[in-house]
Design a protein around this motif. Structure first.
Motif, PDB file in Angstrom:
ATOM      1  N   GLU A  65      46.311  43.278  32.879  1.00  0.00           N
ATOM      2  CA  GLU A  65      45.785  43.517  31.754  1.00  0.00           C
ATOM      3  C   GLU A  65      45.306  42.154  31.103  1.00  0.00           C
ATOM      4  OE1 GLU A  65      48.109  45.256  28.874  1.00  0.00           O
ATOM      5  OE2 GLU A  65      48.575  47.154  29.980  1.00  0.00           O
ATOM      6  N   SER A  66      44.194  42.145  30.507  1.00  0.00           N
ATOM      7  CA  SER A  66      43.614  41.135  29.812  1.00  0.00           C
ATOM      8  C   SER A  66      44.090  40.794  28.456  1.00  0.00           C
ATOM      9  CB  SER A  66      42.048  41.272  29.708  1.00  0.00           C
ATOM     10  OG  SER A  66      41.789  42.639  29.054  1.00  0.00           O
ATOM     11  N   THR A  67      45.358  40.233  28.540  1.00  0.00           N
ATOM     12  CA  THR A  67      45.974  40.090  27.157  1.00  0.00           C
ATOM     13  C   THR A  67      45.819  39.004  26.923  1.00  0.00           C
ATOM     14  OG1 THR A  67      47.936  41.359  28.367  1.00  0.00           O
ATOM     15  CG2 THR A  67      48.392  40.342  26.271  1.00  0.00           C
ATOM     16  N   TRP A  71      46.427  35.721  30.361  1.00  0.00           N
ATOM     17  CA  TRP A  71      45.925  36.291  31.526  1.00  0.00           C
ATOM     18  C   TRP A  71      45.543  35.068  32.396  1.00  0.00           C
ATOM     19  CZ3 TRP A  71      41.109  35.902  33.483  1.00  0.00           C
ATOM     20  CH2 TRP A  71      40.208  36.132  32.841  1.00  0.00           C
ATOM     21  N   LYS A  72      44.817  34.085  31.927  1.00  0.00           N
ATOM     22  CA  LYS A  72      44.067  33.069  32.197  1.00  0.00           C
ATOM     23  C   LYS A  72      44.917  32.319  33.504  1.00  0.00           C
ATOM     24  CE  LYS A  72      40.275  33.082  29.066  1.00  0.00           C
ATOM     25  NZ  LYS A  72      39.563  32.273  28.170  1.00  0.00           N
ATOM     26  N   TYR A  75      46.207  34.149  36.224  1.00  0.00           N
ATOM     27  CA  TYR A  75      44.907  34.404  37.235  1.00  0.00           C
ATOM     28  C   TYR A  75      44.848  33.432  38.101  1.00  0.00           C
ATOM     29  CZ  TYR A  75      40.259  35.978  38.435  1.00  0.00           C
ATOM     30  OH  TYR A  75      39.272  36.251  39.406  1.00  0.00           O
ATOM     31  N   VAL A  87      41.160  42.103  36.535  1.00  0.00           N
ATOM     32  CA  VAL A  87      41.596  42.076  35.064  1.00  0.00           C
ATOM     33  C   VAL A  87      40.832  43.140  34.306  1.00  0.00           C
ATOM     34  CG1 VAL A  87      41.480  40.582  33.103  1.00  0.00           C
ATOM     35  CG2 VAL A  87      41.397  39.522  35.311  1.00  0.00           C
ATOM     36  N   ASN A  89      40.860  46.162  31.325  1.00  0.00           N
ATOM     37  CA  ASN A  89      40.703  46.305  29.875  1.00  0.00           C
ATOM     38  C   ASN A  89      42.085  47.347  29.482  1.00  0.00           C
ATOM     39  OD1 ASN A  89      40.574  47.191  27.136  1.00  0.00           O
ATOM     40  ND2 ASN A  89      38.285  47.200  27.462  1.00  0.00           N
ATOM     41  N   VAL A 123      35.028  38.305  35.727  1.00  0.00           N
ATOM     42  CA  VAL A 123      35.784  36.962  35.307  1.00  0.00           C
ATOM     43  C   VAL A 123      34.755  35.752  36.385  1.00  0.00           C
ATOM     44  CG1 VAL A 123      37.723  35.730  35.869  1.00  0.00           C
ATOM     45  CG2 VAL A 123      37.926  38.161  35.448  1.00  0.00           C
ATOM     46  N   ARG A 129      34.328  29.054  34.008  1.00  0.00           N
ATOM     47  CA  ARG A 129      35.423  29.088  33.106  1.00  0.00           C
ATOM     48  C   ARG A 129      35.578  27.902  32.329  1.00  0.00           C
ATOM     49  NH1 ARG A 129      38.082  32.337  37.361  1.00  0.00           N
ATOM     50  NH2 ARG A 129      39.812  30.658  37.283  1.00  0.00           N
TER      51      ARG A 129
END
Length: 406
Positions: A65-67, A71-72, A75, A87, A89, A123, A129
């Protein structure tokens, strides 16, 4: 209804700040499903152990999940072991109310992923990023800078300085020099020498605007604000240099994007780091607009289409595009005509969002084709002649191709 699995092995991560819950579903040759659940901490050594444990199962699909921003780092840890996670929603994987635990969330994610019901979001690669951090911090500095400038304007007005009434920008070169002169204790007559001759205001108007009643508190507040404003301007310049140096290999694309009315070099750079260079990640321009949150949601019932609120998307990208649309609306181009037409019917805010939507679709097409922007309303040949004709005529007269005027 039972969900039919289409993947043999999947991994799902329920991500929190200091805790990672991982669920692995693996189907054996006999057709039995094996479920492995393990919890890890949120620190670097824990993330590395999690990535190695997940990699040992060789999963076909890994989802999380993109919490927030949590999450970064997981990942990135998965990326280092060669796993490209999806990732997703959190709204698309909401669990049954009353049965929410970390283990249940991870298990439900794995079930949905195994059935092929989850679609990952965009992503960007690692280098983009990192440039996003620079771009977004630069935007934050810009917001703070605008607030500080407005505050200084209010304090000057409170002290009787009406400079904003006679100049278009009190933070222009001349106005700032005059304000600094006042802070140094000079009289309005003395600081008048800093005024540029191109200012439309007369000397009398400037003297009246500069003649105020600044108290010691005003002097202190304005001087501190001036220092902060100049510091922020230096920081923004440093961040912009770093951002442009990171996009040095994309100079042709940056220059092409600047042919769109309203886009300058910083705007083009910030656009690129938000959407990337590979438009195949989005597929179509309308999907990119949906991801950015610039198109209305579908709201149809009983054959009737109703107004739908736009979805939440990339807030940074939406802000950049709305600022570009504000600038494009003031130009002489087809984009300005579109803004005027929608503004008359639907109002300014809707017109700005619609124009931002159109600009994003143009950007999508330009990045995909590598071409530059051509405005349907602008006669580029006539514009080139208008800009260069005086210089051409002087050269023709100088070298005898045209007789000198009597």
């Amino acid at each position: 209804m039972e969900l039919k699995p289409i993947h043999q092995s999947v991994a799902a991560l329920d991500v929190h700040q200091a805790k990672l819950t991982v669920c692995i579903l693996v189907q054996s040759e006999a057709g039995e499903t094996q479920c492995e659940i393990k919890e890890f901490g949120g620190f670097k050594r824990d993330r590395r152990a999690m990535a190695e444990w997940v990699s040992s199962f060789n999963p076909e699909v890994v989802v999380m999940e993109s919490t927030g921003i949590y999450w970064k780092s997981p990942y990135a840890a998965l990326e280092k072991v060669g796993i490209d996670a999806l990732v997703v929603n959190a709204r698309h994987v909401k669990n049954v109310p009353g049965r929410k635990t970390d283990i249940a969330d991870a298990h439900w994610l794995a079930i949905l992923a195994r059935a092929g019901l989850l679609r990952g979001g965009f992503v960007p690669p690692q280098d983009l990023r990192e440039l996003r951090l620079i771009s977004r911090q630069m935007q934050k500095f810009g917001s703070i800078l605008r607030a500080e400038k407005n505050r200084m304007h209010k304090i000057l007005t409170d002290g009787g300085i009406r400079l904003a009434a006679v100049v278009s920008d009190i933070h222009g070169k001349s106005a700032r020099a005059m304000i600094k002169g006042l802070l140094e204790g000079q009289t309005p007559q003395q600081v008048l020498s800093y005024a540029d001759k191109r200012l439309k205001a007369s000397e009398e108007e400037l003297l009246n605007a500069l003649d105020g009643e600044l108290s010691p508190a005003h002097y202190f507040a304005v001087s501190q604000l001036m220092e902060h404003i100049e510091y922020l301007e230096r920081q923004i310049a440093l961040f912009l240099d770093h951002l442009l140096s990171g996009l040095r290999d994309q100079q042709p694309l940056l220059q092409a994007l600047q042919t769109i009315p309203g886009i300058d070099e910083p705007g083009a750079a910030m656009l690129l780091v938000e959407i990337g260079f590979d438009m195949d990640a989005f597929g179509r321009a309308d999907k990119l607009a949906s991801w950015a949150g610039l198109c209305p949601a579908n709201n149809e019932s009983a054959g009737k289409r109703k107004a739908g609120k736009k979805r939440k998307g990339n807030a940074y990208l939406r802000r950049i595009l709305c600022e570009i649309a504000q600038a494009a609306a003031k130009t002489r181009s087809g984009l300005a005509d579109k803004f005027k037409g929608i503004n008359a019917r639907r109002g300014r805010k809707r017109a700005i969002v619609a124009l931002a939507h159109k600009i994003l679709k143009i950007v999508f097409s330009m990045i995909k084709t590598g071409d530059y922007y051509r405005d349907a309303k602008v006669d580029y040949e006539a514009l080139q002649v208008e800009r260069n004709a005086p210089r051409w005529i002087k050269k023709l007269i100088k070298y005898g191709y045209i007789p000198k005027p009597a």
